[in-house]
Design an enzyme around this catalytic site. Sequence first.
Site, PDB file in Angstrom:
ATOM      1  N   HIS A 246       0.854  -1.191   0.000  1.00 39.28           N
ATOM      2  CA  HIS A 246       0.000   0.000   0.000  1.00 39.28           C
ATOM      3  C   HIS A 246       0.886   1.235   0.000  1.00 39.28           C
ATOM      4  O   HIS A 246       1.446   1.591   1.035  1.00 39.28           O
ATOM      5  CB  HIS A 246      -0.873   0.040   1.264  1.00 39.28           C
ATOM      6  N   GLU A 247       1.031   1.870  -1.156  1.00 41.26           N
ATOM      7  CA  GLU A 247       1.765   3.152  -1.194  1.00 41.26           C
ATOM      8  C   GLU A 247       0.720   4.257  -1.052  1.00 41.26           C
ATOM      9  O   GLU A 247      -0.053   4.516  -1.962  1.00 41.26           O
ATOM     10  CB  GLU A 247       2.543   3.291  -2.499  1.00 41.26           C
TER      11      GLU A 247
ATOM     12  N   HIS B 127       7.267   1.600   5.456  1.00 40.92           N
ATOM     13  CA  HIS B 127       8.273   2.505   4.886  1.00 40.92           C
ATOM     14  C   HIS B 127       7.821   3.943   5.117  1.00 40.92           C
ATOM     15  O   HIS B 127       6.637   4.212   5.254  1.00 40.92           O
ATOM     16  CB  HIS B 127       8.477   2.212   3.400  1.00 40.92           C
ATOM     17  N   GLU B 128       8.803   4.854   5.148  1.00 39.24           N
ATOM     18  CA  GLU B 128       8.532   6.237   5.564  1.00 39.24           C
ATOM     19  C   GLU B 128       7.693   6.199   6.842  1.00 39.24           C
ATOM     20  O   GLU B 128       6.592   6.768   6.915  1.00 39.24           O
ATOM     21  CB  GLU B 128       7.821   7.042   4.459  1.00 39.24           C
TER      22      GLU B 128
ATOM     23  N   GLU C 124      11.258   1.008   7.674  1.00 40.83           N
ATOM     24  CA  GLU C 124      12.413   1.602   6.989  1.00 40.83           C
ATOM     25  C   GLU C 124      12.913   2.724   7.902  1.00 40.83           C
ATOM     26  O   GLU C 124      13.513   2.461   8.938  1.00 40.83           O
ATOM     27  CB  GLU C 124      11.974   2.074   5.604  1.00 40.83           C
TER      28      GLU C 124
ATOM     29  N   GLU D  17      17.580   1.991  -1.735  1.00 36.26           N
ATOM     30  CA  GLU D  17      16.954   2.720  -2.849  1.00 36.26           C
ATOM     31  C   GLU D  17      17.755   3.991  -3.154  1.00 36.26           C
ATOM     32  O   GLU D  17      17.639   4.554  -4.228  1.00 36.26           O
ATOM     33  CB  GLU D  17      15.491   3.046  -2.531  1.00 36.26           C
TER      34      GLU D  17
HETATM   35  C1  NOJ Z   1       9.461   4.354  -1.020  1.00 32.97           C
HETATM   36  C2  NOJ Z   1       9.790   3.033  -0.395  1.00 32.97           C
HETATM   37  O1  NOJ Z   1      10.826   3.144   0.520  1.00 32.97           O
HETATM   38  C3  NOJ Z   1      10.144   2.066  -1.509  1.00 32.97           C
HETATM   39  O2  NOJ Z   1      10.559   0.833  -0.974  1.00 32.97           O
HETATM   40  C4  NOJ Z   1       8.939   1.914  -2.404  1.00 32.97           C
HETATM   41  O3  NOJ Z   1       9.244   1.048  -3.476  1.00 32.97           O
HETATM   42  C5  NOJ Z   1       8.512   3.260  -2.980  1.00 32.97           C
HETATM   43  N1  NOJ Z   1       8.328   4.198  -1.920  1.00 32.97           N
HETATM   44  C6  NOJ Z   1       7.225   3.148  -3.775  1.00 32.97           C
HETATM   45  O4  NOJ Z   1       6.173   2.766  -2.924  1.00 32.97           O
HETATM   46 CA    CA Z   2      11.869   5.121   1.478  1.00 37.70          CA
END
Ligand code: NOJ
Ligand code: CA
Length: 649
Positions: A365-366, A437-438, A456, A462
Amino acid sequence: MLKRRKSKDSQTEITSPDEHIKCKFLVRNGKISYSIYRDDVVVVRNSRLGLNICGEGILGDNFSLIRAQEIEHSETIEMPWGEDRFIDNSYHEASFFVAENRALGRLMTLRFRVFNDGIAFRYEIPPQPKFRQITIQDELTEFGINPSSAAWSIPAFQPDRYEYNYEKARLGDLSSPVHTPLTIQTPDNIFLSIHEAALYNYGSMTLEAKNATIKSNITPLSDNTKAHVSLPFNTPWRVIMIGDSAVSLTKNRMIYALNDPPMRDFSWVKTLKFIGIWWAMYVGEWTWAPGEKHGATTSHAKEYIDEAVKLGIAGLLIEGWNNGWEGDWLKNGINNKFTEATPDFDLEEVARYAKRRNIELVGHHETVGFVDNYESQIEEAYDYYARNNIRYIKTGYAGSKMVINGRPEYHHSQRGVNHYQKTIELAAAKHICLDIHEPIKGTGIERTWPNLLTREGARGQEYEGGALSPSHACYLPYTRLLSGGMDYTNGIFDIKNPKKRINTTIARQVAYFIVFYSGMQMAADRPFMYSGEYADLFSFIRDVPTNFEKTIPLAGQIGEYFVVARKDRNSADWYIGGVTNESGRSIEIKMDFLEDDKYQVTIYCDTEKSHYKDNPLAYEIKTKKAKSSDKLKIHLAPGGGFAIRLQRL
Ligand code: NOJ
Ligand code: CA
């Protein structure tokens, strides 16, 4: 251990169980403060305490001590997963009940816990007449540490959240706020890290040098206050970890000890190793968005599931499977749909296939920080995954601020903290584990919520391709990792890819699986990188556990190198990992932490000629036998690292 001096003012001392650390609590002229000593050396000179309440003045000025109460506590905590199965929770606690001398007569308790490796305290405000809902305008806590100390930090309130390089500075020169953990070396060579534990319903603490001291600066809300709370309310614990070396700080587990035990059954939580439809997007082979190069298609997913089976990896992450990635996804993220797959991705079909092949899917889930959009779908979105047997979710909050109740808020503000907590609790109710993440930084809440397997919250791989130097990974164990595990996205073998040139040797990529603990460990490269030429190196990644019985940091210096040994939770085997900065070095490891047995040793390491710049792909795999009286000599190339597996014979 509680010594009181009788006078109009009051000073009380509390000592640690081993009597090396001492904390003094002082009420003088109505103001409350504390100081800390280690073997009679001042660590924190007398420093202010208090909370400024909107419209109601300062809680902590014009107060008297009414009563102090002490407790001795000694306990061993068992953790379901992590770096150590057992954590010592022994401390001397003193609660100071203070009351305001003015008409309002407001009450507050300062609770201090003094451990052998640090101290923690928090403010507790009971409900009282006319004082039930309050807005905290400012927290006045100060940490009077010698300003000439060295400090390692990342800046706070910046667009990329925690994703910055660590910088060393003079503590007294930190005039802009920095995040915690803030790691410090005093001129007396005492190592400290200021952090917090049990961060709930409050803004995250940042720190800044102000008026010749270090002052807390709580992340504000968009209305410029720090938190709106109802009473009773306890602030998070303010934590000062204390050690005699940087390496000793990495053993500090106070943040878990300061959190509550789980309140429900979490026996369903299992740590996980996974590959992903992921790095292919970073090197431009595939895209998150639908189109010719779309990564998350049904056929790619099935292929990757087959690859995971072949590689002996239990999980697969699939990013970019849902509607919303079209165009500039960072800008358009407000339209993300968490229950709608793109036309070329059949989630039910992929989930059935994964189940048949015994692979755990990691959903994605972004949110791009659009919390309102996410929360409007979250129940349904988690149910959708749960119905499809998807028990792990990676969430993401790209974007410099969140949008909550239509307003821009810091990720680390009270509203951000509450949102993350909502996801953790909802996921727990549906037996789902999270990799955030974030995220909000770790404050040990994994003890209470073990389904939060990792996060993260720092620059991970990345950022390779130019923004990571070899020293970055040598800062993290002494800084970010003091707040808990990290999904660093290890194991990139395609070091020389011009789209994302990696600033490490290839052997160091396997070292990361030991150096960086994570309850969910990603083998982040595309699977074909693991099955071909480097299959022998990959075997370490396949074999390394994600859950350890105990961890023994062996050697290191902040920003220079780090070496750590970990014992598997489910066997008698040990694993050792080490990384170095731009300088190559040779280290000698004394094996005296091993049990009195013989071990088959497999060493995955750099060669004498390896170098992260011009010879990153050279590596060696050596085998030998060892016992606890042996020493192992290992060479680490510039930007290099090593991993060792020790199997009991
Ligand atoms: C930032 C995340 O740290 C990364 O792992 C992810 O692929 C991208 N956002 C896209 O959601
Ligand atoms: Ca990140």
